[in-house]
Design an enzyme around this catalytic site. Structure first.
Site, PDB file in Angstrom:
ATOM      1  N   GLU A 160       2.569  -0.902  23.148  1.00 43.60           N
ATOM      2  CA  GLU A 160       2.596  -0.980  21.688  1.00 43.60           C
ATOM      3  C   GLU A 160       1.267  -0.555  21.058  1.00 43.60           C
ATOM      4  OE1 GLU A 160       3.550  -5.058  21.058  1.00 43.60           O
ATOM      5  OE2 GLU A 160       5.550  -4.916  21.946  1.00 43.60           O
ATOM      6  N   PRO A 161       0.919   0.723  21.119  1.00 47.45           N
ATOM      7  CA  PRO A 161      -0.302   1.155  20.435  1.00 47.45           C
ATOM      8  C   PRO A 161      -0.115   1.143  18.914  1.00 47.45           C
ATOM      9  CG  PRO A 161       0.891   3.060  21.251  1.00 47.45           C
ATOM     10  CD  PRO A 161       1.621   1.839  21.763  1.00 47.45           C
ATOM     11  N   GLY A 162      -1.068   0.617  18.216  1.00 53.38           N
ATOM     12  CA  GLY A 162      -1.063   0.650  16.751  1.00 53.38           C
ATOM     13  C   GLY A 162      -2.378   1.206  16.265  1.00 53.38           C
ATOM     14  N   ARG A 163      -3.457   0.433  16.496  1.00 51.59           N
ATOM     15  CA  ARG A 163      -4.795   0.866  16.143  1.00 51.59           C
ATOM     16  C   ARG A 163      -5.130   2.239  16.764  1.00 51.59           C
ATOM     17  NH1 ARG A 163      -9.324  -2.746  15.912  1.00 51.59           N
ATOM     18  NH2 ARG A 163      -7.981  -4.248  16.995  1.00 51.59           N
ATOM     19  N   TYR A 165     -14.179 -10.237  11.495  1.00 49.03           N
ATOM     20  CA  TYR A 165     -14.337 -10.071  12.936  1.00 49.03           C
ATOM     21  C   TYR A 165     -15.749  -9.669  13.351  1.00 49.03           C
ATOM     22  CZ  TYR A 165      -9.194  -9.776  12.940  1.00 49.03           C
ATOM     23  OH  TYR A 165      -7.855 -10.014  12.784  1.00 49.03           O
ATOM     24  N   CYS A 175     -18.082 -10.562  -5.112  1.00 53.08           N
ATOM     25  CA  CYS A 175     -18.992 -11.678  -5.331  1.00 53.08           C
ATOM     26  C   CYS A 175     -19.100 -12.518  -4.066  1.00 53.08           C
ATOM     27  CB  CYS A 175     -18.504 -12.517  -6.515  1.00 53.08           C
ATOM     28  SG  CYS A 175     -19.719 -13.702  -7.096  1.00 53.08           S
ATOM     29  N   GLU A 176     -19.582 -11.900  -2.997  1.00 58.16           N
ATOM     30  CA  GLU A 176     -19.770 -12.545  -1.700  1.00 58.16           C
ATOM     31  C   GLU A 176     -20.950 -11.895  -1.008  1.00 58.16           C
ATOM     32  OE1 GLU A 176     -18.122 -14.995  -0.153  1.00 58.16           O
ATOM     33  OE2 GLU A 176     -16.505 -15.275  -1.615  1.00 58.16           O
ATOM     34  N   TYR A 196      -5.373  -1.677  10.079  1.00 65.09           N
ATOM     35  CA  TYR A 196      -5.613  -3.022   9.557  1.00 65.09           C
ATOM     36  C   TYR A 196      -6.340  -3.071   8.218  1.00 65.09           C
ATOM     37  CZ  TYR A 196      -4.112  -4.108  14.230  1.00 65.09           C
ATOM     38  OH  TYR A 196      -3.384  -4.148  15.383  1.00 65.09           O
TER      39      TYR A 196
END
Length: 475
Positions: free
Chosen positions: A328-331, A376, A403-404, A433
């Site tokens: 299941e490759p996604g990235r 992450y 504002c972080e 993602y």
């Protein structure tokens, strides 16, 4: 590297600026593009500005605004085909293989259609992702449904649509899926997701196969075996096999080898105890990509060859037939195909302890369009995209407008010293993602996804507007 109570990034380092990470080297040419970080059609044009699919980024910014996710369709589809062809070829002399594109990486109707047209199956993990797949006209038989807490409505919709498999995530879910199948008068193909006790070398938040986590049923304590037995006892279920997933951003097959050994051991146990041959095993995805120069991912063919060899070896040792394998490759498909295009706003130098200086380059997006750095501690690269520069490189931190204080897009990268307001900056590797996890934090509308191919650009997902934001607020 000097020590500092607030962490290494605050200590003095290269050339009087903040410490350079061990993997990051001052570039000989700050305009150079590292091919492994960018999609296939990205290059610098005659005037030095970045181009993708034959279109200069300045034109894309003028037409679609910034920030924007710029998706190289040629690259995306080539990567999808490369995975399909690699696994088809490597497992041709065994029992074959299927490649499921993991829709959670990035999914829209156009991408779902590309995946189907290019011969891949599609993995979805929510009712919303299933709705996109069905809207795109994907054959339901080529769709798999994941999820550790599927709702009744999601199971009803999946069974009614005739999805090719439901990945059962708990003992309790066995009965729920079987009951839905009974109501519809059908036999539903299922796989049992197991946790194999393998923790991939990755960030703990995205390592999914160790025991203490929410996914799957454990091989230890006989839980997985009991779940398989319960599924076999329900005639409404067609138990196709076992599923595992050991994490994300993985660069070698060592973890897959251990996982395959344990999963295939369960397959052998089921055959021995129940006389049932489970025809399929899914080894998941998590194949890594290059976000920075420190990453060296395997090519699809090398990955497929190694996985075919280890599966065949484990099956020989267990004395069982090789099952059909799925991955299941996604990235690995979506990630490198896309970069995010930003416009630079404020630039400031901040003096740190010991005389060190950090340059902050603020852009018009941030953690609402790429939460991964904050979530992450992910590393990204970037380049000055609107022009070339002869200015010497300066270590910079690319930050957003939110504002972080943790609103960081690229923690450390060298940019030309004259990069400033109005310049365009491109961050590669944002196809997986980033849009999927995007938010409306600070009521900032989410950027569009713009596909580029052969000198033409079109919007796949339009930019949100303030009207969209206000439409949800019923007052």
């Amino acid at each position: 590297m000097g020590a500092h109570e607030a962490g290494a990034l605050h200590s003095p380092g290269y050339g009087g600026v903040a410490t350079v990470p061990a993997w990051l080297r001052p570039p000989g040419d700050v305009n150079e593009l590292l091919p492994q970080l960018w999609s296939a059609t990205v290059r610098r044009g005659p005037e030095g500005a970045l181009e993708v699919g034959g279109l200069p980024v300045a034109e894309l910014a003028a037409r679609f605004g910034t920030p924007a996710y710029i998706l190289d369709e040629t690259d995306f589809r080539a990567r999808a085909v490369a995975y399909r062809e690699a696994f088809t070829d490597s497992f041709a002399d065994l029992a074959g293989a299927d490649v499921y594109y993991a829709g959670k990486a990035f999914l829209c109707t156009a991408v779902a259609r590309w995946v189907a047209e290019d011969g891949l199956c599609l993995d979805v993990c929510s009712g919303g992702e299933l709705a996109v797949a069905l809207r795109a006209g994907v054959d339901p038989a080529r769709i798999g449904l994941h999820g550790n807490n599927k709702s009744d409505a999601e199971l009803e919709r999946a069974v009614a649509a005739g999805v090719g498999r439901i990945v059962v995530d708990s003992l309790e879910e066995v009965g729920r899926v079987a009951d839905v199948a009974a109501r519809h008068g059908v036999r539903v193909p299922v796989m049992i997701r197991v946790t194999v006790g393998v923790e991939a070398h990755t960030h703990e938040y995205i390592a999914t196969a160790h025991e203490d986590q929410k996914f799957g049923v454990s091989l230890s304590g006989g839980v997985a075996a009991a779940t398989v037995r319960a599924a076999l006892d329900r005639p409404e279920l067609d138990v196709r096999g076992i599923h595992s997933h050991i994490g994300s951003q993985i660069f070698d097959t060592g973890g897959f080898e251990v996982a395959a050994r344990r999963v295939l051991g369960l397959v052998a146990q089921v055959e021995r105890e129940h006389g049932v041959v489970l025809p399929e095993v899914d080894l998941g995805g998590g194949f890594g990509i290059a976000y920075t120069s420190e990453h060296d991912p395997l090519e699809p063919k090398a990955l497929a060859d190694q996985m075919a060899e280890l599966v065949a070896r484990e099956c020989r040792g267990l004395g069982i037939a090789v099952p059909r394998i799925s991955v299941e490759p996604g990235r690995a498909v979506a990630g490198p195909s896309t970069f995010t295009l930003y416009t630079v706003g404020a630039v400031k130098d901040v003096e740190l302890d010991h005389g060190a200086v950090r340059r902050y380059v603020a852009v018009d997006g941030g953690m609402s369009d790429n939460i991964r750095t904050a979530l992450y501690d992910a590393d990204y690269s970037c380049t000055l995209a609107s022009r070339e520069s002869a200015a010497p490189p300066v270590l910079a931190r690319i930050v957003g407008k939110h504002c972080e204080s943790g609103d960081i897009v690229v923690r450390d990268e060298f940019l030309p010293g004259d990069a400033g307001r109005g310049d365009l900056v491109a961050v590669p590797g944002t196809g997986a993602y980033c849009r999927s996890m995007a938010s409306q934090y600070n009521h900032v509308p989410r950027p569009p996804v713009v596909a580029v191919r052969d000198g033409e650009a079109r919007v796949l997902v339009r930019r949100e507007t303030e009207d969209d934001l206000l439409a949800l607020d019923i007052g």
